[in-house]
Every structure is written in structure tokens, then in C-alpha cells.
Design a protein around this motif. Sequence first.
Motif, short mmCIF file in Angstrom:
data_model
loop_
_atom_site.label_atom_id
_atom_site.label_comp_id
_atom_site.label_asym_id
_atom_site.label_seq_id
_atom_site.Cartn_x
_atom_site.Cartn_y
_atom_site.Cartn_z
N VAL A 144 -5.28 -2.59 1.91
CA VAL A 144 -5.86 -3.89 2.23
C VAL A 144 -4.92 -4.97 1.73
O VAL A 144 -4.45 -4.93 0.59
CB VAL A 144 -7.25 -4.06 1.58
CG1 VAL A 144 -7.77 -5.49 1.76
CG2 VAL A 144 -8.25 -3.07 2.17
N SER B 269 -13.02 -3.42 0.08
CA SER B 269 -12.18 -2.22 0.05
C SER B 269 -13.02 -0.97 -0.22
O SER B 269 -12.80 0.09 0.39
CB SER B 269 -11.10 -2.36 -1.02
OG SER B 269 -10.29 -3.51 -0.78
N PHE C 61 -5.63 3.92 3.60
CA PHE C 61 -5.36 2.58 4.09
C PHE C 61 -5.04 1.64 2.93
O PHE C 61 -5.38 1.91 1.77
CB PHE C 61 -6.56 2.03 4.89
CG PHE C 61 -7.81 1.83 4.08
CD1 PHE C 61 -8.03 0.63 3.40
CD2 PHE C 61 -8.77 2.82 3.99
CE1 PHE C 61 -9.19 0.44 2.65
CE2 PHE C 61 -9.93 2.64 3.25
CZ PHE C 61 -10.14 1.45 2.58
N CYS D 221 -6.11 -1.76 -2.40
CA CYS D 221 -5.77 -3.18 -2.22
C CYS D 221 -4.43 -3.41 -2.90
O CYS D 221 -4.27 -3.15 -4.10
CB CYS D 221 -6.85 -4.06 -2.84
SG CYS D 221 -6.56 -5.83 -2.58
N SER E 82 -13.63 2.35 2.27
CA SER E 82 -13.40 3.73 1.81
C SER E 82 -14.63 4.60 2.05
O SER E 82 -14.53 5.74 2.53
CB SER E 82 -13.04 3.75 0.32
OG SER E 82 -11.75 3.25 0.10
N TYR F 284 -0.29 5.84 6.91
CA TYR F 284 -1.41 5.06 6.40
C TYR F 284 -1.77 3.97 7.41
O TYR F 284 -1.04 3.71 8.37
CB TYR F 284 -1.06 4.44 5.05
CG TYR F 284 0.02 3.38 5.09
CD1 TYR F 284 -0.29 2.02 4.98
CD2 TYR F 284 1.37 3.72 5.24
CE1 TYR F 284 0.70 1.04 5.01
CE2 TYR F 284 2.36 2.75 5.27
CZ TYR F 284 2.02 1.41 5.16
OH TYR F 284 3.01 0.45 5.20
N GLY G 235 -8.63 4.07 -0.13
CA GLY G 235 -8.12 2.74 0.16
C GLY G 235 -7.53 2.10 -1.08
O GLY G 235 -7.97 2.35 -2.20
#
Length: 216
Positions: free
Chosen positions: A28, A45, A26, A58, A49, A94, A56
Motif C-alpha cells: 500500500v 491495509s 501487496f 504499507c 489482507s 506482488y 500486505g
Amino acid sequence: MAHPPPLFVLILIFIIFIPSLKSTPFIVLHGIGNQCSNRGVKHFSEELSEWSGANGYCIEIGDGAWDSWFTPLQDQAEEVCNKVVHMKELNRGYNIVGLSQGNLIGRGVIEFCEGGPPVRNFISLGEPHAGTASDPMCGSGIMCIIADTLIKSEIYSDYVQAHLAPEWYLKLPNNIPAYLEKCRFLPRLNYELPEERSSTYKERFTSLQNLLYTED
């Protein structure tokens, strides 16, 4: 400045979404006036995770706080698009987790990003998707002095639209014609301009496996 949501919101998110989020990386996207290196965003973040078991990232835009205020939202979305396109970690798809203004950037990526990996799920925390009727509070310091000076001028002027990110989703209910004509981002994002509606954008958004909106 948007702050990461309270713990119970995160727990609720993962109770609902664990089956579809597990092992899917992912990104952020933080809110206005914030940056990835700030402790709150960094901790947020890391917690995501840990709880999801997924990697993850950012995604920072420019230098963070400054550019979140003064870089047009379309440019911010394009920068995120360019980054995710080149992240091999996201090649198989994602998820996007947006905070406040970051949600509009996330939607811009979903709808407008060409050649990017597929977005599987979108979690939107504290979203201004329908626009706001007032500008966010900035605070003090030179950055806020500049922002407040621009805010006090004509918000739908070409100059302000080119230099102040929040004006790209400021929707004044007593001046909708000017909003539709001059606001450069939200009307297009929300399909409010018939001549700019695209079935491709709609298909990309409706292809999401899950969508979660929460408000502040």
C-alpha cells in the motif's frame, strides 16, 4: 490528505479482482500528508489482507507525512523501489494498491524500478494520473505553513520543484510549455516528452495482469 476509500469500493475491487489477487502479497502506498502508522491507513491495509487472504505491507517513505510533501516524487519512487527489491516476501511478484499521490509513486515503481520483482496488478484509488490544476489542501501547522509559502512562489522554478512533491504533477492548462519544460516527473511518467519515451517503461506497464482506476 487522502483518506482510505469507502467500504463499497473495497468490496467492488475484490469482486472483480479476487481470482488474480488471492495469495499474492501487496503493498500500500498512501497519499500526501498521510503515513502508514495512521489509524485509517493501518485499518485499510489490514482489511485488504483479511479480504484477499494475502499478506500486505504499507511502505513508508522517510517519516511519512513530512516526506510525502517535501521529498521529490522521483526520490520517493526510488525509495519504494529499493525497499521492494530487498523484500523477500515479494520475490515472486506482488500487487500495488495506491491512494491518491501514492498512485504516481506506484506507477514510478512499475515503470522505472530496475531489478525489482514483477508487479502483477495495480489498483489505483483516487488517482491524479493526468495531473492536477491546483495544489492539495494542507491545513495548519508548521509543515503546511512551509508548503503554502512554496506554493505561492513560482511553481515550476528549480527550487520549488526540488522541495515540494505536489508540484511534480501540477499541470496548469494555461502554462503547458512551462509544465513540459520544468515539471520533473509527470511529463516523463505520461510519455509526454518524445526524447524521454522508453519502450521498456511502456512494456513494464502493459505487462500488468490487471489495472483498476477509481476516482475520488
